[in-house]
Write a protein that holds these residues in place. Structure first.
Motif, PDB file in Angstrom:
ATOM      1  N   GLU A 235       0.418  -2.063 -10.008  1.00 60.65           N
ATOM      2  CA  GLU A 235      -0.893  -1.891  -9.390  1.00 60.65           C
ATOM      3  C   GLU A 235      -1.112  -0.433  -8.999  1.00 60.65           C
ATOM      4  OE1 GLU A 235      -0.829  -4.622  -6.153  1.00 60.65           O
ATOM      5  OE2 GLU A 235      -1.130  -6.402  -7.408  1.00 60.65           O
ATOM      6  N   PHE A 236      -0.073   0.178  -8.455  1.00 64.65           N
ATOM      7  CA  PHE A 236      -0.152   1.587  -8.061  1.00 64.65           C
ATOM      8  C   PHE A 236      -0.356   2.484  -9.286  1.00 64.65           C
ATOM      9  CE2 PHE A 236       2.030   5.657  -7.349  1.00 64.65           C
ATOM     10  CZ  PHE A 236       1.338   6.120  -6.234  1.00 64.65           C
ATOM     11  N   ILE A 237       0.397   2.190 -10.364  1.00 67.35           N
ATOM     12  CA  ILE A 237       0.273   2.987 -11.594  1.00 67.35           C
ATOM     13  C   ILE A 237      -1.124   2.857 -12.179  1.00 67.35           C
ATOM     14  CG2 ILE A 237       1.045   3.115 -14.002  1.00 67.35           C
ATOM     15  CD1 ILE A 237       3.886   2.537 -13.029  1.00 67.35           C
ATOM     16  N   GLN A 238      -1.659   1.634 -12.201  1.00 73.67           N
ATOM     17  CA  GLN A 238      -2.988   1.409 -12.757  1.00 73.67           C
ATOM     18  C   GLN A 238      -4.045   2.204 -11.994  1.00 73.67           C
ATOM     19  OE1 GLN A 238      -3.768  -0.811 -15.502  1.00 73.67           O
ATOM     20  NE2 GLN A 238      -5.677   0.327 -15.376  1.00 73.67           N
ATOM     21  N   LEU A 239      -3.917   2.249 -10.666  1.00 71.56           N
ATOM     22  CA  LEU A 239      -4.889   2.961  -9.836  1.00 71.56           C
ATOM     23  C   LEU A 239      -4.758   4.480  -9.955  1.00 71.56           C
ATOM     24  CD1 LEU A 239      -4.751   0.767  -6.602  1.00 71.56           C
ATOM     25  CD2 LEU A 239      -6.645   0.918  -8.232  1.00 71.56           C
ATOM     26  N   ASN A 240      -3.566   4.945 -10.319  1.00 75.41           N
ATOM     27  CA  ASN A 240      -3.307   6.390 -10.330  1.00 75.41           C
ATOM     28  C   ASN A 240      -2.907   6.896 -11.713  1.00 75.41           C
ATOM     29  OD1 ASN A 240      -3.200   7.153  -7.205  1.00 75.41           O
ATOM     30  ND2 ASN A 240      -2.147   5.186  -7.451  1.00 75.41           N
TER      31      ASN A 240
ATOM     32  N   ASP B 164       0.818  -1.203   0.000  1.00 77.91           N
ATOM     33  CA  ASP B 164       0.000   0.000   0.000  1.00 77.91           C
ATOM     34  C   ASP B 164       0.857   1.259   0.000  1.00 77.91           C
ATOM     35  OD1 ASP B 164       1.057  -0.325   2.477  1.00 77.91           O
ATOM     36  OD2 ASP B 164      -0.827  -0.123   3.604  1.00 77.91           O
ATOM     37  N   HIS B 165       2.075   1.110  -0.497  1.00 78.80           N
ATOM     38  CA  HIS B 165       3.052   2.207  -0.500  1.00 78.80           C
ATOM     39  C   HIS B 165       2.704   3.225  -1.594  1.00 78.80           C
ATOM     40  CE1 HIS B 165       6.919   4.088   0.205  1.00 78.80           C
ATOM     41  NE2 HIS B 165       7.181   4.034  -1.083  1.00 78.80           N
ATOM     42  N   VAL B 166       2.937   4.509  -1.317  1.00 80.23           N
ATOM     43  CA  VAL B 166       2.813   5.554  -2.340  1.00 80.23           C
ATOM     44  C   VAL B 166       4.196   5.744  -2.949  1.00 80.23           C
ATOM     45  CG1 VAL B 166       2.282   7.964  -2.795  1.00 80.23           C
ATOM     46  CG2 VAL B 166       0.931   6.685  -1.112  1.00 80.23           C
TER      47      VAL B 166
ATOM     48  N   SER C 130      -6.901   2.323 -20.862  1.00 78.65           N
ATOM     49  CA  SER C 130      -7.992   1.685 -20.114  1.00 78.65           C
ATOM     50  C   SER C 130      -8.744   2.641 -19.199  1.00 78.65           C
ATOM     51  CB  SER C 130      -7.436   0.516 -19.286  1.00 78.65           C
ATOM     52  OG  SER C 130      -6.509   0.998 -18.319  1.00 78.65           O
ATOM     53  N   VAL C 131      -8.397   3.935 -19.254  1.00 82.86           N
ATOM     54  CA  VAL C 131      -9.151   4.919 -18.467  1.00 82.86           C
ATOM     55  C   VAL C 131     -10.609   4.892 -18.923  1.00 82.86           C
ATOM     56  CG1 VAL C 131      -9.394   7.361 -17.882  1.00 82.86           C
ATOM     57  CG2 VAL C 131      -7.117   6.361 -18.136  1.00 82.86           C
ATOM     58  N   HIS C 132     -11.522   4.719 -17.980  1.00 79.83           N
ATOM     59  CA  HIS C 132     -12.924   4.459 -18.344  1.00 79.83           C
ATOM     60  C   HIS C 132     -13.619   5.690 -18.937  1.00 79.83           C
ATOM     61  CE1 HIS C 132     -16.829   2.572 -18.304  1.00 79.83           C
ATOM     62  NE2 HIS C 132     -17.322   3.589 -17.617  1.00 79.83           N
TER      63      HIS C 132
ATOM     64  N   ILE D  29       2.518  10.051 -12.164  1.00 81.61           N
ATOM     65  CA  ILE D  29       2.820   8.747 -12.764  1.00 81.61           C
ATOM     66  C   ILE D  29       3.885   8.888 -13.846  1.00 81.61           C
ATOM     67  CG2 ILE D  29       1.857   6.908 -14.198  1.00 81.61           C
ATOM     68  CD1 ILE D  29       1.175   6.775 -11.208  1.00 81.61           C
ATOM     69  N   LEU D  30       3.846   9.987 -14.575  1.00 81.66           N
ATOM     70  CA  LEU D  30       4.846  10.195 -15.623  1.00 81.66           C
ATOM     71  C   LEU D  30       6.242  10.342 -15.024  1.00 81.66           C
ATOM     72  CD1 LEU D  30       5.014  10.374 -18.646  1.00 81.66           C
ATOM     73  CD2 LEU D  30       4.812  12.852 -18.482  1.00 81.66           C
ATOM     74  N   ILE D  31       6.321  10.913 -13.849  1.00 85.12           N
ATOM     75  CA  ILE D  31       7.620  11.034 -13.168  1.00 85.12           C
ATOM     76  C   ILE D  31       8.136   9.647 -12.786  1.00 85.12           C
ATOM     77  CG2 ILE D  31       8.806  11.999 -11.161  1.00 85.12           C
ATOM     78  CD1 ILE D  31       6.729  14.262 -11.178  1.00 85.12           C
ATOM     79  N   LEU D  32       7.232   8.797 -12.284  1.00 83.10           N
ATOM     80  CA  LEU D  32       7.619   7.413 -11.973  1.00 83.10           C
ATOM     81  C   LEU D  32       8.105   6.691 -13.223  1.00 83.10           C
ATOM     82  CD1 LEU D  32       4.811   6.102  -9.575  1.00 83.10           C
ATOM     83  CD2 LEU D  32       7.067   6.960  -8.978  1.00 83.10           C
ATOM     84  N   TRP D  33       7.362   6.878 -14.307  1.00 78.95           N
ATOM     85  CA  TRP D  33       7.715   6.208 -15.559  1.00 78.95           C
ATOM     86  C   TRP D  33       9.090   6.655 -16.049  1.00 78.95           C
ATOM     87  CZ3 TRP D  33       7.137   2.292 -18.545  1.00 78.95           C
ATOM     88  CH2 TRP D  33       7.557   2.353 -19.878  1.00 78.95           C
ATOM     89  N   THR D  34       9.361   7.936 -15.979  1.00 80.75           N
ATOM     90  CA  THR D  34      10.663   8.460 -16.402  1.00 80.75           C
ATOM     91  C   THR D  34      11.781   7.854 -15.566  1.00 80.75           C
ATOM     92  OG1 THR D  34       9.643  10.543 -17.093  1.00 80.75           O
ATOM     93  CG2 THR D  34      12.016  10.560 -16.760  1.00 80.75           C
TER      94      THR D  34
END
Length: 554
Positions: A191-196, A144-146, A244-246, A202-207
């Protein structure tokens, strides 16, 4: 095959070996009858899968890769299943079946030792074995980590250190282990990326992820493609998450932000473009229209700024514009690229449907740049199609002339002769073709061209002159009527004096030629012309074959 039958057919020694093996974590998985287990043999452990339909084994596998129909590990699982089935509690759902009597010494010790002692021992073990420590963390830590970018970089780097320490060179087995641990460690991250996914962080995480993987590739000396494959898999996961964004409104807002972020000065173009390419393939038609509209506006900006991108990027833009039927609206952005035939052909195939004259101009330009003539063929095909469409006979004749060396045929030769206006070009082409095929008259393809030209020109005298030891029976049979009508005596003398049977001569055609000769000429004349001499025998010459055939008729 029925379980009882399988066991009955096995060697008793093999059954005994299977009974001694340890079967662990036997459970039903993914539906009724699909059983998986671990089977221990010595220091090794193997994954076994048995699929049952009632009492019938419909599929089975083991990663030991032995070539037996049923290896000892599969037999051990089948025996365990058979034993469970005969008990009052047969396997069902996800219930585990462990052979208690086969418990290892290590497992017995684990159950007997005080948990506090085990904890102390693990703490000491972790100090000297980072790999085990990392796997322990991955297995038992809460997810459950951010996550922040520094977490991603540290996570990937910790995996590398746990496997190789501070070394710079890695062998293939270590790379495999690193990638496997990366896969495990990234599960909670994905899982965290999918939820957020709609959050800009998220782009910062991806980079951070992309940069860490690039750093690994630059820093360490290794072979193989596992890391690249892992990165492509990350592209796939992120691309699918984007698509997959609804909510359409939320997706469009997020997409616009991602798009602008990708093209801003200093943006991570490649790191974001690859997932966006994958995202595009998963979009609905409605979202693809929005995507294409944004891409078209971007291309218009690039055109105004004079920006030129490598073929990998323009190829994607071209696909998007073709899919959306927008190529005609942004045509001035795209240009053929030197030596990029795959891109150029895709562009021209689309272009010829909307701007055929521009497609013609581009084909001519590319042909002028190509070094190898083979590369020109698909462009010549396009030109031929368009010249036929617009009834450009002079241009079509020129294309047929360029293609003649690849696809020689008499129909194209005649078309060239009748539609090329420049007499000098036409005569030079004719002379080159005749000279090229004159000494290849043992090949039916070249015979059809060479003799076809002479027949078209009614040059029967030349047909007689070229009958020599190279001539094949096919040529004489196909053009028999023309040459026979022109001078049948010179014809038969040319055959008797010059036709040779060689190692590659088609004897079926020789038999047809003999039949034709016997049918067309006086037999006494043939006996005089084809009487074998000291240099000819039945097995080696036409004379011998034909003379023998005449003797058999009498």
């Amino acid at each position: 095959m029925i379980v009882k039958t399988i066991l009955k057919k096995q060697d008793p020694i093999k059954i005994a070996q299977a009974q001694k093996l340890m079967v662990r974590e036997l459970e039903e998985h993914d539906g009724v009858g699909n059983y998986i287990a671990f089977v221990d043999e010595g220091e090794e452990s193997y994954d076994v899968n048995i699929l049952l339909k009632g009492d019938d084994v419909s599929a089975h596998s083991c990663d030991c890769k032995r070539k037996d129909s049923y290896c000892v590990h599969q037999l051990a699982v089948i025996l365990a299943l058979s034993s469970s089935a005969s008990s009052k509690n047969p396997p069902s759902g996800a219930k585990k079946f462990v052979a208690k009597s086969k418990m290892k010494e290590s497992e017995q010790l684990l159950l007997s030792i005080d948990p506090l002692d085990i904890k102390d021992w693990l703490i000491e073990l972790f100090k000297t074995n980072k790999d085990i420590e990392l796997q322990f963390v991955l297995k038992f830590s809460k997810h459950d980590h951010v996550y922040q970018s520094k977490d991603i970089s540290k996570m990937l780097n910790d995996v590398v250190i746990s496997v190789i320490g501070k070394r710079k060179k890695i062998d293939a087995a270590e790379v495999k282990k690193i990638v496997q641990l990366w896969d495990k460690s990234m599960i909670p991250v994905w899982e965290f990326i999918q939820l957020n996914i709609t959050k800009k962080d998220i782009l910062i995480l991806w980079t951070a992820l992309v940069n860490s993987l690039y750093d690994f590739q630059y820093k360490y000396n290794y072979g193989g493609t596992r890391v690249r494959t892992f990165l492509v898999g990350c592209y796939e996961k992120l691309g699918i998450a984007f698509s997959s964004v609804h909510s359409d409104i939320q997706w469009q807002s997020h997409f616009y932000w991602l798009w602008d972020e990708m093209w801003r000065e200093g943006g991570n173009l490649i790191g974001i473009l690859d997932p966006i390419k994958i995202m595009y393939t998963h979009l609905s038609e409605q979202r693809k229209v929005i995507f294409a509209s944004r891409a078209k506006k971007q291309l218009e900006d690039f055109l105004d700024e004079g920006v030129i991108f490598p073929v990998e990027i323009d190829d994607f833009f071209l696909d998007v514009m073709i899919d959306a039927n927008l190529l005609g609206d942004i045509l001035s952005y795209f240009q053929p690229k030197p030596w990029e035939n795959k891109f150029n052909l895709k562009f021209i195939y689309a272009l010829k449907e909307i701007e055929p004259q521009i497609a013609i101009d581009f084909c001519i330009k590319i042909i002028g740049q190509n070094v190898k003539l083979d590369y020109n063929l698909p462009y010549l095909d396009v030109l031929e199609e368009l010249f036929v469409k617009f009834n450009n006979l002079d241009g079509l004749a020129g294309i047929k002339m360029d293609k003649f060396g690849f696809y020689p045929n008499i129909a194209d030769f005649i078309f060239i002769m009748e539609h090329v206006d420049d007499a000098e070009i036409k005569n030079r082409f004719r002379s080159n073709v005749l000279a090229r095929y004159r000494n290849s008259l043992n090949d039916p393809l070249y015979v059809d061209v060479y003799f076809g030209i002479l027949a078209y020109e009614k040059n029967y005298k030349k047909m007689l002159e070229v009958i020599d030891y190279n001539i094949c029976a096919y040529a004489l049979l196909k053009y028999w009527d023309l040459i026979y009508a022109y001078d049948k005596m010179k014809f038969i003398k040319a055959i008797s004096n010059n036709f040779h049977i060689q190692y590659d001569t088609d004897m079926d055609e020789v038999d047809l030629l003999i039949d034709k000769i016997i049918e067309s000429y006086d037999h006494e004349l043939l006996r005089l012309l084809f009487k074998p001499d000291s240099h000819s025998t039945y097995l080696r010459t036409l004379k011998g074959h034909l003379f023998n055939r005449l003797e058999q008729k009498n």
